[in-house]
Design an enzyme around this catalytic site. Structure first.
Site, PDB file in Angstrom:
ATOM      1  N   ASN A   9      35.948  35.581  42.684  1.00  0.00           N
ATOM      2  CA  ASN A   9      34.507  35.691  42.932  1.00  0.00           C
ATOM      3  C   ASN A   9      33.990  36.793  42.010  1.00  0.00           C
ATOM      4  OD1 ASN A   9      31.951  36.156  43.891  1.00  0.00           O
ATOM      5  ND2 ASN A   9      32.602  36.960  45.894  1.00  0.00           N
ATOM      6  N   TRP A  10      33.349  36.364  40.923  1.00  0.00           N
ATOM      7  CA  TRP A  10      32.911  37.342  39.915  1.00  0.00           C
ATOM      8  C   TRP A  10      31.695  38.141  40.368  1.00  0.00           C
ATOM      9  CZ3 TRP A  10      33.282  34.021  34.744  1.00  0.00           C
ATOM     10  CH2 TRP A  10      34.622  33.679  34.525  1.00  0.00           C
ATOM     11  N   LYS A  11      31.062  37.706  41.440  1.00  0.00           N
ATOM     12  CA  LYS A  11      29.828  38.350  41.935  1.00  0.00           C
ATOM     13  C   LYS A  11      28.815  38.458  40.780  1.00  0.00           C
ATOM     14  CE  LYS A  11      32.617  40.519  45.443  1.00  0.00           C
ATOM     15  NZ  LYS A  11      32.796  41.559  46.432  1.00  0.00           N
ATOM     16  N   HIS A  95      29.424  34.433  52.206  1.00  0.00           N
ATOM     17  CA  HIS A  95      30.060  35.696  51.799  1.00  0.00           C
ATOM     18  C   HIS A  95      29.372  36.854  52.522  1.00  0.00           C
ATOM     19  CE1 HIS A  95      31.314  39.126  49.421  1.00  0.00           C
ATOM     20  NE2 HIS A  95      32.360  38.401  49.101  1.00  0.00           N
ATOM     21  N   GLU A  97      28.429  39.660  51.632  1.00  0.00           N
ATOM     22  CA  GLU A  97      27.292  40.278  50.930  1.00  0.00           C
ATOM     23  C   GLU A  97      26.025  39.450  51.135  1.00  0.00           C
ATOM     24  OE1 GLU A  97      29.293  40.651  47.148  1.00  0.00           O
ATOM     25  OE2 GLU A  97      30.621  42.135  48.074  1.00  0.00           O
ATOM     26  N   GLU A 167      37.754  37.458  55.266  1.00  0.00           N
ATOM     27  CA  GLU A 167      37.471  38.662  54.497  1.00  0.00           C
ATOM     28  C   GLU A 167      36.935  39.746  55.425  1.00  0.00           C
ATOM     29  OE1 GLU A 167      36.794  37.682  50.077  1.00  0.00           O
ATOM     30  OE2 GLU A 167      34.873  37.480  51.063  1.00  0.00           O
ATOM     31  N   GLY A 173      35.852  45.418  48.368  1.00  0.00           N
ATOM     32  CA  GLY A 173      35.396  46.354  47.347  1.00  0.00           C
ATOM     33  C   GLY A 173      35.640  47.810  47.693  1.00  0.00           C
ATOM     34  N   SER A 212      39.980  43.532  48.590  1.00  0.00           N
ATOM     35  CA  SER A 212      40.818  44.454  47.814  1.00  0.00           C
ATOM     36  C   SER A 212      42.218  43.911  47.518  1.00  0.00           C
ATOM     37  CB  SER A 212      40.885  45.823  48.510  1.00  0.00           C
ATOM     38  OG  SER A 212      39.586  46.397  48.583  1.00  0.00           O
ATOM     39  N   GLY A 233      37.716  39.602  44.353  1.00  0.00           N
ATOM     40  CA  GLY A 233      36.501  40.133  43.731  1.00  0.00           C
ATOM     41  C   GLY A 233      36.842  40.941  42.491  1.00  0.00           C
ATOM     42  N   GLY A 234      36.870  42.252  42.640  1.00  0.00           N
ATOM     43  CA  GLY A 234      37.054  43.162  41.500  1.00  0.00           C
ATOM     44  C   GLY A 234      38.224  42.795  40.593  1.00  0.00           C
TER      45      GLY A 234
HETATM   46  P1  PGA Z   1      37.168  42.565  46.421  1.00  0.00           P
HETATM   47  O1  PGA Z   1      36.100  41.444  46.871  1.00  0.00           O
HETATM   48  O2  PGA Z   1      38.407  41.826  45.998  1.00  0.00           O
HETATM   49  O3  PGA Z   1      36.522  43.278  45.272  1.00  0.00           O
HETATM   50  O4  PGA Z   1      37.411  43.435  47.590  1.00  0.00           O
HETATM   51  C1  PGA Z   1      36.506  40.298  47.581  1.00  0.00           C
HETATM   52  C2  PGA Z   1      35.296  39.428  47.862  1.00  0.00           C
HETATM   53  O5  PGA Z   1      34.203  39.956  48.085  1.00  0.00           O
HETATM   54  O6  PGA Z   1      35.396  38.177  47.868  1.00  0.00           O
END
Ligand code: PGA
Length: 250
Positions: A9-11, A95, A97, A167, A173, A212, A233-234
């Site tokens: 997930n590149w956000k 998600h 967010e 999640e 994050g 993470s 994510g990251g």
């Molecule tokens: P993260 O994000 O790996 O940076 O913690 C995961 C996500 O939001 O899908």
């Protein structure tokens, strides 16, 4: 036998240049990942570009969100048919967010889930608790409520062609990963809950862990019996790191 899926997930990160570099790196390494599935979810404007760059590889593409409606006066939204036409196979829905920053309710997330299925996309339904919910012991209630919103609208059979991503919000994050045991406990809860309604769906559904995940902790997490890959994510923004996570899944 479930096949693990690792999805990036590149956000809201990247540029044409950085995406080109990332995809070149992923394509170079993806041919050695044959034992698990790989997907990337770029910002929407880059989807057609990424689909083109992924051509000839096993890398699938997904969206980070999808409109609950199919067409019409919904400024700023993107319909499932458009995502499908652009070459997506997956659509992330719910998600944390989106839930926290853009006020998406369980009902709206369920409607987005339904829209993905109407368009022939595989929804990746994100569920997970806040830190305070974990601390006050309501993790399972929260996850059950988020799942029930979808099951009530679509029926449990709708999960036959869906992916769930557990999640925990406090792990996203933050660098704070759930321990493999903490994650497994919730994954098993999800699978058991679905098994009560449909044993076959429960057995076959892919349940990813997200929060993470890194190359250094992926193998331990993916080694748990009910963790079928990850939503990353990251660590999905660097080809080597992401490929190492995909490798850990196979
Ligand atoms: P993260 O994000 O790996 O940076 O913690 C995961 C996500 O939001 O899908």
């Amino acid at each position: 036998m479930r096949r693990k899926l690792v999805a990036g997930n590149w956000k809201m990160n990247g540029s044409l240049q950085s995406i080109f570099t990332l995809m070149e790196g992923l394509k170079a390494g993806a041919s050695s990942i044959t034992g698990s599935d790989i997907a990337v979810c770029p910002p929407a404007v880059y989807i057609p570009k990424v689909v083109g760059l992924a051509d000839g590889s096993a890398i699938k593409v997904g969206s980070q969100n999808i409109c609950d409606q199919d067409s019409g006066a919904y400024t700023g939204e993107i319909a499932g048919s458009m995502l499908k036409e652009a070459g997506c196979q997956y659509a992330i829905v719910g998600h944390s967010e989106r839930r926290a920053l853009y006020g998406e309710s369980d009902a709206l997330v369920a409607a987005r889930f339904a829209a993905a299925r109407r368009a022939g996309l595989t929804p990746i339904l994100c569920v997970g608790e806040l830190l305070e919910e974990r601390e006050n012991g309501t993790t399972e209630d929260v996850v059950a409520r988020q799942l029930d919103a979808v099951i009530d609208l679509e029926g449990v059979s709708a999960l036959a062609d869906a992916v769930i991503a557990y999640e925990p919000v406090w792990a996203i994050g933050t660098g704070k990963t759930a321990s493999p045991e903490q994650a497994q406990e919730v994954h098993a809860f999800i699978r058991n809950k679905l098994a009560a309604a449909d044993a076959t769906i429960a057995e076959n559904i892919v349940i990813q862990y997200g929060g993470s995940v890194k190359a250094s902790n992926a193998a331990e997490l993916f080694g748990m019996p009910d963790i079928d890959g990850g939503l990353i994510g990251g660590a999905a923004l660097q080809a080597d790191e992401f490929l190492a996570i995909c490798d850990a899944a196979q």
